[in-house]
Design a protein around this motif. Structure first.
Motif, PDB file in Angstrom:
ATOM      1  N   MET A 112       0.983   3.311   7.977  1.00 47.29           N
ATOM      2  CA  MET A 112       0.928   4.727   7.580  1.00 47.29           C
ATOM      3  C   MET A 112       1.928   5.612   8.328  1.00 47.29           C
ATOM      4  SD  MET A 112      -2.448   6.277   9.521  1.00 47.29           S
ATOM      5  CE  MET A 112      -1.736   7.808  10.115  1.00 47.29           C
TER       6      MET A 112
ATOM      7  N   CYS B 132      -1.898  -2.454   7.510  1.00 51.67           N
ATOM      8  CA  CYS B 132      -2.354  -1.150   7.033  1.00 51.67           C
ATOM      9  C   CYS B 132      -3.555  -0.727   7.868  1.00 51.67           C
ATOM     10  CB  CYS B 132      -2.746  -1.245   5.571  1.00 51.67           C
ATOM     11  SG  CYS B 132      -3.305   0.320   4.879  1.00 51.67           S
ATOM     12  N   ILE B 133      -3.629   0.538   8.153  1.00 54.05           N
ATOM     13  CA  ILE B 133      -4.749   1.030   8.955  1.00 54.05           C
ATOM     14  C   ILE B 133      -6.068   0.879   8.187  1.00 54.05           C
ATOM     15  CG2 ILE B 133      -4.634   3.455   8.254  1.00 54.05           C
ATOM     16  CD1 ILE B 133      -4.944   4.067  11.359  1.00 54.05           C
TER      17      ILE B 133
ATOM     18  N   ILE C  51       0.846  -1.192   0.000  1.00 54.95           N
ATOM     19  CA  ILE C  51       0.000   0.000   0.000  1.00 54.95           C
ATOM     20  C   ILE C  51       0.876   1.235   0.000  1.00 54.95           C
ATOM     21  CG2 ILE C  51      -1.581   1.405   1.410  1.00 54.95           C
ATOM     22  CD1 ILE C  51      -3.089  -0.836   0.241  1.00 54.95           C
TER      23      ILE C  51
HETATM   24 MO   LIG Z   1      -1.566   1.792   5.110  1.00 56.73          MO
END
Ligand SMILES: [Mo]
Ligand SMILES: Nc1nc2c(c(=O)[nH]1)N[C@H]1C(S)=C(S)[C@@H](COP(=O)(O)O)O[C@H]1N2
Length: 552
Positions: free
Chosen positions: A408, A320-321, A273
């Protein structure tokens, strides 16, 4: 023979489609083979950087939801592909509309200024695109002047092609206008036109269509082959750590239930990502880590310099958030790098330095507190995954690892570190995501393994159920499974690869036929239960119980 009318917007669309397809057909192999910029992606990446955060978040959430609802495949792979299709389609549609408008204008002008206007349209596309591409285009590996020439040249060619096609399709005066008999205004009526016949027109369109189709198809084939070779070279790389070593917990007492995801994620299946349609390309020869700011004197470290420090190896689960509960935007591999605390000890930081601002080749950035670094030697600058230099997708040459936090907060493709005396929000924090982004305790059911039953000592049939649980760097102390409305029952925990990876659990359930719903929950290392209230990924990460209903 019946004369043809002047070409209008519809023919403009058709010619525009053919020429734009050919243009993209040139861009693709030029990118794959020579590293020239691929402008549709540059434009798309530029848009992602300037669009407002809420709009982007809405876009990302919808995309993840759609990919999962339609079960299209690995979320990050499908989403990346969808972005790439959007990028190409967006530019193509714009170019088609522009072609139609050009033809409409040329018709109104009776074909005058076809070449100047065609070339002007080429410039109108080429110049902004080349500026955008040079600004975001770390994905190109060609020198900027060459990239600029390439973009300008190809778009001028495209504009020229439009003008040329217009002229070839337009009715042509066959004879010079007869000499005016009387100097009256009426006598200046247009000369009789004789014409590109429908036959001429059809023939030209067939030629244009074949030539452009040939370029498009050849470009697609050559580009695809080049990409496939690159993938194969990656997959065949012999010196992965995991292909020559056993996992440290290989002989743990608890073995995963059949059908559980792989505890060590193969490199090519690790989710990816980032804000780029394709990875920035960084040449190790031209790269160094610049360290600036509140420092006695600025430094630049090469990858060699970093590799000279005693390497730190850690098994890490990164998530990933945007990962929904039970999603696939999570993976575990073995990271190698240098402990940032160790590195800091060698840096002449000024006493008022309190944070490091990390900047990446793609414009991404994040800030880390010195306190975080000094409190935890596991914070590291990583240059290898699974024993190999980071792949371009995963951040070559350097990325940071900060335990407990979502992806992130952890820049890939790091270019510089600036020591500053205050905190600053990072790229996604500015765009409305959680400031801390700590991974929440989460448990997931991967499998209810109906085909791999076990018979226990009491002759009962047991069905292995299993999955993962993780809580960042806090570890997992307990996982419980509930069947329908029954009691919560303890699952077995497999020794994890490290204190910062997921934990595999299994629960061998005494079989009962019928349709059942299995639900799982976990507790972190301190005994704190996971959050059971469902929450979407935005803004602080998803929460809620994972369950699975199965007919047995
Ligand atoms: Mo992410
Ligand atoms: N430079 C840069 N670093 C980045 C990002 C990015 O867009 N640019 N995305 C972050 C996000 S949101 C995640 S989840 C992780 C993903 O790392 P991976 O693609 O290697 O799995 O990278 C992080 N680091």
């Amino acid at each position: 023979m019946s004369p043809v009318k002047s070409p209008g917007p519809l023919l403009g669309l058709l010619v525009g489609a053919l020429l734009t397809a050919a243009l993209l057909g040139l861009y693709y192999p030029a990118w794959k083979l020579a590293g020239l910029p691929f402008v549709p992606f540059d434009l798309f990446d530029f848009m992602t950087r300037i669009l407002p955060g809420p709009l982007l978040t809405f876009g990302i959430d919808s995309m993840v939801a759609l990919v999962r609802a339609l079960q299209l495949g690995p979320t990050s792979v499908v989403a990346k592909t969808a972005e790439q299709i959007l990028a190409v389609a967006g530019l193509a549609v714009t170019a088609l509309l522009a072609s139609a408008i050009l033809f409409a204008i040329l018709r109104a002008l009776n074909g005058r200024y076809a070449y100047p206007l065609g070339l002007a349209l080429g410039l109108l596309f080429g110049v902004p695109l080349l500026i955008i591409s040079l600004q975001v285009g770390q994905a190109a590996s060609t020198p900027p002047p060459l990239s600029a020439l390439w973009i300008l040249g190809t778009f001028l060619l495209w504009g020229f092609g439009l003008a040329f096609s217009y002229q070839r399709l337009a009715p042509r005066p066959a004879l010079p206008p007869p000499p005016a008999v009387a100097p009256s205004t009426e006598a200046q009526a247009p000369a009789p036109q004789v014409l590109a016949t429908p036959m001429d027109r059809r023939r030209f369109l067939i030629h244009l269509g074949s030539a452009t189709a040939l370029i498009t198809v050849a470009g697609a084939v050559v580009g695809t082959l080049a990409e496939r070779m690159r993938q194969q070279m990656l997959a065949a790389h012999p010196s992965r750590w995991s292909s020559t070593h056993e996992l440290p917990n290989a002989s743990a007492a608890v073995q995963p239930a059949p059908g559980t995801r792989r505890e060590f994620t193969p490199l090519e299946s690790h989710y990816r990502i980032d804000i780029n349609t394709r990875a920035p390309v960084i040449d190790e020869k031209n790269w160094s880590l610049k360290i600036t700011g509140l420092l006695d004197k600025p430094l630049a470290l090469t990858l060699e310099d970093l590799r000279r420090y005693e390497p730190l190896h850690q098994f890490v689960t990164l998530s990933c958030i945007s990962n929904p509960v039970g999603g696939d935007l999570i993976g575990t591999t073995r990271w190698t790098g240098v402990s940032l605390r160790r590195l800091l000890a060698d840096l002449p930081l000024k006493p008022n330095a309190s944070h490091l601002k990390i900047r990446s080749a793609d414009g991404f950035f994040e800030t880390v507190a010195l306190q975080t670094i000094n409190a935890d030697e596991r914070v590291m600058l990583a240059y290898a995954w699974d024993g190999l230099p980071l792949t371009a997708e995963h951040g070559f040459p350097l990325r940071i690892y900060i335990p407990d936090l979502h992806g992130m907060k952890q820049p890939k493709w790091i270019e510089s570190i600036e020591a500053i005396d205050h905190d600053e929000p990072g790229y996604w924090v500015v765009r409305g995501w959680d400031k801390t982004a700590r991974m929440k305790a989460t448990a997931v059911i991967d499998t209810v393994s109906i085909n791999m039953t076990i018979i226990d000592a009491d002759q009962r049939t047991l069905i292995p159920i299993g999955g993962i649980a993780h809580a960042g760097a806090r570890g997992i102390s307990k996982v419980e499974v509930r069947v329908d409305d029954g009691p919560w029952q303890n699952a077995q925990l497999r020794t994890p690869l490290s204190g910062v990876t997921w934990v595999l659990w299994r629960f061998d359930w005494p079989f009962q036929s019928g349709t059942h719903t299995f639900t799982v929950r976990c507790y972190d290392g301190s005994g704190a239960p996971q959050i059971q209230t469902p929450a979407p990924p935005h803004p602080s990460g998803a929460s809620g119980l994972h369950s699975r209903t199965q007919m047995l």
